[in-house]
Design a protein around this motif. Sequence first.
Motif, PDB file in Angstrom:
ATOM      1  N   LEU A  41       0.857  -1.185   0.000  1.00  0.00           N
ATOM      2  CA  LEU A  41       0.000   0.000   0.000  1.00  0.00           C
ATOM      3  C   LEU A  41       0.896   1.239   0.000  1.00  0.00           C
ATOM      4  N   HIS A  42       0.592   2.170  -0.882  1.00  0.00           N
ATOM      5  CA  HIS A  42       1.330   3.433  -0.907  1.00  0.00           C
ATOM      6  C   HIS A  42       0.357   4.602  -1.028  1.00  0.00           C
ATOM      7  N   ALA A  43       0.811   5.755  -0.556  1.00  0.00           N
ATOM      8  CA  ALA A  43       0.010   6.974  -0.566  1.00  0.00           C
ATOM      9  C   ALA A  43       0.481   7.891  -1.683  1.00  0.00           C
ATOM     10  N   GLY A  44      -0.454   8.358  -2.496  1.00  0.00           N
ATOM     11  CA  GLY A  44      -0.106   9.205  -3.630  1.00  0.00           C
ATOM     12  C   GLY A  44       0.474  10.541  -3.231  1.00  0.00           C
ATOM     13  N   ALA A  62      -4.154  10.178  -0.428  1.00  0.00           N
ATOM     14  CA  ALA A  62      -3.671   9.920   0.931  1.00  0.00           C
ATOM     15  C   ALA A  62      -2.226  10.375   1.110  1.00  0.00           C
ATOM     16  N   ASP A  63      -1.884  10.776   2.340  1.00  0.00           N
ATOM     17  CA  ASP A  63      -0.518  11.076   2.731  1.00  0.00           C
ATOM     18  C   ASP A  63       0.063   9.854   3.439  1.00  0.00           C
ATOM     19  N   HIS A  64       1.294   9.960   3.871  1.00  0.00           N
ATOM     20  CA  HIS A  64       2.004   8.840   4.491  1.00  0.00           C
ATOM     21  C   HIS A  64       1.200   8.259   5.661  1.00  0.00           C
ATOM     22  N   ARG A  65       0.897   6.983   5.579  1.00  0.00           N
ATOM     23  CA  ARG A  65       0.156   6.236   6.593  1.00  0.00           C
ATOM     24  C   ARG A  65      -1.236   6.804   6.864  1.00  0.00           C
ATOM     25  N   GLU A  66      -1.819   7.442   5.854  1.00  0.00           N
ATOM     26  CA  GLU A  66      -3.160   8.002   5.993  1.00  0.00           C
ATOM     27  C   GLU A  66      -4.208   7.201   5.223  1.00  0.00           C
ATOM     28  N   PRO A 107       9.088   9.093  -2.316  1.00  0.00           N
ATOM     29  CA  PRO A 107       8.783   9.583  -3.665  1.00  0.00           C
ATOM     30  C   PRO A 107       8.120   8.507  -4.525  1.00  0.00           C
ATOM     31  N   PRO A 108       7.297   8.898  -5.496  1.00  0.00           N
ATOM     32  CA  PRO A 108       6.593   7.926  -6.343  1.00  0.00           C
ATOM     33  C   PRO A 108       7.531   6.948  -7.042  1.00  0.00           C
ATOM     34  N   GLU A 109       8.709   7.428  -7.457  1.00  0.00           N
ATOM     35  CA  GLU A 109       9.634   6.522  -8.146  1.00  0.00           C
ATOM     36  C   GLU A 109      10.141   5.422  -7.217  1.00  0.00           C
ATOM     37  N   ASP A 110      10.287   5.722  -5.916  1.00  0.00           N
ATOM     38  CA  ASP A 110      10.682   4.693  -4.960  1.00  0.00           C
ATOM     39  C   ASP A 110       9.545   3.690  -4.749  1.00  0.00           C
ATOM     40  N   GLN A 111       8.318   4.187  -4.709  1.00  0.00           N
ATOM     41  CA  GLN A 111       7.165   3.305  -4.544  1.00  0.00           C
ATOM     42  C   GLN A 111       7.103   2.287  -5.681  1.00  0.00           C
ATOM     43  N   LYS A 112       7.246   2.773  -6.889  1.00  0.00           N
ATOM     44  CA  LYS A 112       7.181   1.902  -8.069  1.00  0.00           C
ATOM     45  C   LYS A 112       8.362   0.941  -8.102  1.00  0.00           C
ATOM     46  N   ALA A 113       9.558   1.465  -7.819  1.00  0.00           N
ATOM     47  CA  ALA A 113      10.753   0.616  -7.877  1.00  0.00           C
ATOM     48  C   ALA A 113      10.660  -0.528  -6.883  1.00  0.00           C
ATOM     49  N   LEU A 114      10.166  -0.257  -5.693  1.00  0.00           N
ATOM     50  CA  LEU A 114      10.071  -1.305  -4.676  1.00  0.00           C
ATOM     51  C   LEU A 114       9.096  -2.388  -5.110  1.00  0.00           C
TER      52      LEU A 114
END
Length: 290
Positions: free
Chosen positions: A229-232, A262-266, A238-245
């Motif tokens: 789960l990631h927050a936009g 959503a923000d971080h952990r929201e 950063p979005p590139e880290d979300q995708k890379a992971l």
Amino acid sequence: MNPKTGLATLLVPPGMDWWLMRKLLARRPPDPARNPALFGLEYEVVTFPARDGTRLMGWWIPAPEPARGTIIILHGQAGSMDGDLHYAPHLVQRGFNVLMFDFRAHGRSDGDLVTFGYWEVCDVRGALDWLATRGIARVGVWGCSMGGGIALTTAAHDVRIAALVLDCPFAQLPHIIAGALRERHLPAVLADAWARRALWLADRRLHVALRVAEPLRWAPRVRVPTFVLHAGRDRFIPPEDQKALFDALDTSLKEHWVVPQADHREIEHVEPEAYFSRIPAWFETHLASA
């Protein structure tokens, strides 16, 4: 290193990188104290050693027999397990035992240094060892922020983890630290330089390389079903880290849920119904068949 980042390193005021290093590694203040009885849950206070002997404290929250599985919940950096206690009822009512504990240098556990996964993997493996003494050999892990990154890294090393849920896990340590600095209105180039300098000092203070435990490094070795789960609008990742992971995970049983608003952990606040239905359902589907 980006040339601009290298130049910006020279602009970090003397002593500030040392201050940041100490702040990164320092023991965290806990969240306000709670216990599972507040949610009507039976529980047992447990202590067990991490793999390196650090004493950890937690709660064992059993589901009514026969339980359908066991989930470890891993909190984020700062605070303590108290802040994530409201997750437990959603699992127990679906038939899962829950083990929660404070990471080293957090809450009621021992330890004075936070290492963002380098030694905290020993904490998770200590929890797995403790569960093994109760005859529990395969578990799911629900990790949040730093806890999500540590869950991923541990799963790359320990086959007892059979399914993962990762809520806003970080991918690369300098990026999440720089994100926290940008949140404090530091220019991006200076934040990146300061984060890398502080990590360089932390490595020398600890005589280790903290980035060895980064989730992005270990994601290709994760083979278990993984729900990410990631927050936009995440301020730290950063979005590139979300995708890379997510792309690096070497499992065909993976799902990526990005909540744009959503923000971080929201995510649990923006999409509460979906959040508290999809996560238990993931464990019902993938832990039961493990």
